[in-house]
Design an enzyme around this catalytic site. Structure first.
Site, short mmCIF file in Angstrom:
data_model
loop_
_atom_site.label_atom_id
_atom_site.label_comp_id
_atom_site.label_asym_id
_atom_site.label_seq_id
_atom_site.Cartn_x
_atom_site.Cartn_y
_atom_site.Cartn_z
N LYS A 15 52.64 22.15 -121.01
CA LYS A 15 52.08 23.45 -120.58
C LYS A 15 50.99 23.26 -119.51
O LYS A 15 50.99 23.94 -118.49
CB LYS A 15 51.49 24.15 -121.81
CG LYS A 15 51.22 25.60 -121.64
CD LYS A 15 50.63 26.21 -122.91
CE LYS A 15 51.58 26.21 -124.09
NZ LYS A 15 51.05 26.92 -125.26
N LYS A 75 46.48 18.28 -129.98
CA LYS A 75 46.41 19.36 -130.97
C LYS A 75 45.75 18.81 -132.22
O LYS A 75 45.83 17.60 -132.48
CB LYS A 75 47.82 19.87 -131.31
CG LYS A 75 47.85 21.29 -131.79
CD LYS A 75 47.81 22.26 -130.61
CE LYS A 75 47.84 23.70 -131.05
NZ LYS A 75 47.99 24.58 -129.89
P1 NAD Z 1 47.09 36.12 -134.60
O1 NAD Z 1 46.81 35.45 -135.88
O2 NAD Z 1 46.02 36.85 -133.87
O3 NAD Z 1 48.32 37.16 -134.77
C1 NAD Z 1 49.50 36.80 -135.39
C2 NAD Z 1 50.29 38.08 -135.69
O4 NAD Z 1 51.54 37.71 -136.23
C3 NAD Z 1 49.62 38.99 -136.72
O5 NAD Z 1 49.81 40.33 -136.34
C4 NAD Z 1 50.41 38.71 -138.00
O6 NAD Z 1 50.42 39.80 -138.88
C5 NAD Z 1 51.77 38.48 -137.39
N1 NAD Z 1 52.66 37.77 -138.31
C6 NAD Z 1 52.38 36.79 -139.19
N2 NAD Z 1 53.48 36.48 -139.89
C7 NAD Z 1 54.47 37.27 -139.43
C8 NAD Z 1 55.83 37.45 -139.76
N3 NAD Z 1 56.39 36.75 -140.73
N4 NAD Z 1 56.55 38.33 -139.04
C9 NAD Z 1 55.97 39.07 -138.07
N5 NAD Z 1 54.70 38.97 -137.74
C10 NAD Z 1 53.95 38.09 -138.41
O7 NAD Z 1 47.74 34.97 -133.68
P2 NAD Z 1 47.84 34.94 -132.10
O8 NAD Z 1 46.67 34.25 -131.54
O9 NAD Z 1 48.24 36.28 -131.60
O10 NAD Z 1 49.06 33.91 -131.95
C11 NAD Z 1 50.41 34.34 -132.09
C12 NAD Z 1 51.32 33.29 -131.46
O11 NAD Z 1 50.91 33.12 -130.10
C13 NAD Z 1 51.23 31.90 -132.10
O12 NAD Z 1 52.49 31.28 -132.00
C14 NAD Z 1 50.25 31.16 -131.21
O13 NAD Z 1 50.43 29.75 -131.25
C15 NAD Z 1 50.64 31.75 -129.86
N6 NAD Z 1 49.62 31.58 -128.85
C16 NAD Z 1 48.43 32.25 -128.96
C17 NAD Z 1 47.45 32.03 -128.00
C18 NAD Z 1 46.14 32.76 -128.05
O14 NAD Z 1 45.31 32.55 -127.13
N7 NAD Z 1 45.92 33.63 -129.01
C19 NAD Z 1 47.67 31.13 -126.94
C20 NAD Z 1 48.90 30.48 -126.85
C21 NAD Z 1 49.86 30.72 -127.82
#
Ligand code: NAD
Length: 447
Positions: free
Chosen positions: A94, A106
């Site tokens: 990435k 990580k």
């Molecule tokens: P978060 O914890 O803020 O949100 C996660 C969301 O997913 C919540 O709404 C939760 O209720 C939902 N969720 C959990 N289990 C679920 C299920 N079984 N079915 C449907 N929804 C479900 O997390 P985030 O930071 O938004 O991260 C989400 C994804 O994005 C992850 O894969 C993370 O690695 C990726 N990501 C996030 C960032 C960041 O800056 N936040 C950066 C890169 C990648």
């Protein structure tokens, strides 16, 4: 395609295909196969009741050819070495795809953070820094938040590091609170970075936001911010979900209203259902229906955005996906088998290593500000983010047009090639015939 089971095996499948495509020599392949360092520790925590508990903890440093190791720390009961290895490797790809001067790493603690008090969480986070302090520093390895870690935890970690090392180290860690060395724009960076790519992609496809229906799985940082951006830009968001389930409306949902529901009832569906008992009349009045997370992925729509978990689009449901485009905001939502099936169906997928790189890009801005003592404005952060995301998207798209690869394959080719170039430049690989990836001629080795 070979059966792949663990996250690192899934990464390796794609890596092998990329290395075959680039015709890497054996010597060139070697540094990609395993992380440079895997650090493991057992963290001991005194619980609030006086008992003692231990938690396995990891820091995996995959590759630092292009700059200091960079990557988040995840707290999760299922966080294990294999998962952390895969996520570290994806981080290296990435950072190379978006061209920021970092490698990939990580970290993880195998724990259930929801079962810990705030005091316990703070002690465990500080214990992590004490355990891995020799491997972390602004020039060596720069952590950040990931699943179940947040700015407060980053602040405790920076504080612990500064205490132990008796240094001032604002660039040790990113994703910190604004009051303690954070950057403006970090909280919305992942969705915003993805949004810039989506807009560019939609324009190039000759489509109009008004005609596009979007479904988003996950309503957290990435998913909810994306829902707001898309709604405001004129897209029709027809499906949204969180861990409790989802709602669907052909007429479109208003993310501001949904956010209020979630705030009030604890879930997106809470306004309409208590457990399995739902108020049908209210649903009819609002013209919505509830769906499971499995059903949500299979809704008829133009754009599907997985923004929650890994491994949700698999060979089992790929055939039933009705979206034309899939944009991966989550890390690793699609298995290699599903990827192949979707490609056959003509679905275009923009992969995680490109689509969600806005988070690490603004982390790079935070690190830069920490090192220079500058404070960038929100506008400057946003313009720089847009420039970097669009440059990366165009470089990947060029590879797609040139080689007929999928966006994921093209992003991997770009990332691996940039890492390889750095390794050659540093003299890590002696093979005189190497690099010249461009002059080796092209070979269609992807399936
Ligand atoms: P978060 O914890 O803020 O949100 C996660 C969301 O997913 C919540 O709404 C939760 O209720 C939902 N969720 C959990 N289990 C679920 C299920 N079984 N079915 C449907 N929804 C479900 O997390 P985030 O930071 O938004 O991260 C989400 C994804 O994005 C992850 O894969 C993370 O690695 C990726 N990501 C996030 C960032 C960041 O800056 N936040 C950066 C890169 C990648």
């Amino acid at each position: 395609m070979a059966h792949t089971s663990t996250p690192y095996e899934r990464f390796k499948t794609l890596l092998e295909e990329t290395m075959n495509h680039l015709k890497l020599t054996l010597e060139e392949r070697k540094p990609f196969l395993e992380p440079q360092h895997i650090h493991r520790k057992e963290l001991t925590l005194t619980r609030d009741d006086g008992s003692s508990a231990t938690f396995p903890a990891f820091r995996v440093q995959y590759n630092n050819a292009r700059g200091p190791y960079k990557g988040g720390i995840r707290y999760h009961p299922l966080a294990d070495e294999d998962e952390v290895k895969a996520l570290a490797a994806l981080m290296a790809i990435k950072t190379a795809v978006v061209g920021i001067p970092f490698g990939g790493a990580k970290g993880g603690i195998q724990c259930d953070p929801k079962a810990l008090s705030k005091r316990e969480l703070q002690d465990l986070s500080r214990a992590y820094v004490r355990a891995f302090k020799d491997h972390l520093s602004p020039d060596i390895d720069v952590p950040a938040p990931d699943v179940n870690t947040n700015p407060d935890i980053m602040a405790w970690m920076r504080d612990e590091y500064e205490k132990i090392t008796r240094t001032y180290a604002p660039a040790l860690i990113t994703g910190k609170p604004l009051s303690y060395g954070g950057s403006l724009g970090r909280d919305t960076a992942t969705a915003r970075g993805g949004f810039f790519i989506l807009q560019e992609f939609v324009n190039l496809e000759g489509k109009d936001a008004d005609d596009l229906r979007v479904v988003i799985q996950g309503f957290g940082n990435a998913g909810a911010n994306m829902a707001h951006l898309l709604h405001n830009a004129g897209y029709t968001v027809i499906g949204l979900s969180d861990s409790h389930g989802g709602i669907y409306s052909e007429e479109g949902l208003d993310p501001v209203r949904i956010e209020k529901y979630k705030h009030r009832t604890g879930s997106i569906t809470g306004e309409y259902c208590e457990g399995s008992v739902c108020d049908i009349d209210k649903m009819k009045m609002d013209n919505v229906r509830t769906v499971t997370n499995e059903e949500l992925l299979e809704l008829p729509c133009d754009i599907l955005i997985p923004a929650a978990l890994d491994n949700v689009i698999t060979e089992k449901n790929a055939g039933r996906i009705r979206a034309k485009y899939i944009l991966e905001l989550a890390n690793g939502p699609t298995t290699p088998e599903a990827d192949a099936a979707l490609r056959k169906k003509g679905v275009t997928l923009i992969p995680d290593v490109l689509m969600n790189a806005g988070g690490v890009t603004v982390s790079y801005f935070e690190w830069t500000q920490g090192r220079s003592g500058e404070q960038w404005t929100a506008e400057y952060v946003d313009n720089e983010l847009k420039r970097i995301m669009l440059d990366a998207f165009r470089a990947v798209r060029k590879e797609v047009s040139r080689s007929g690869l999928t966006y994921r394959q093209a992003a991997f080719v770009l990332g691996v090639r940039r890492m390889l170039e750095a390794m050659h430049a540093r003299g890590w690989i002696s093979d005189a015939t190497a690099i010249a990836a461009g002059s080796r001629g092209r070979r269609r080795s992807f399936r």
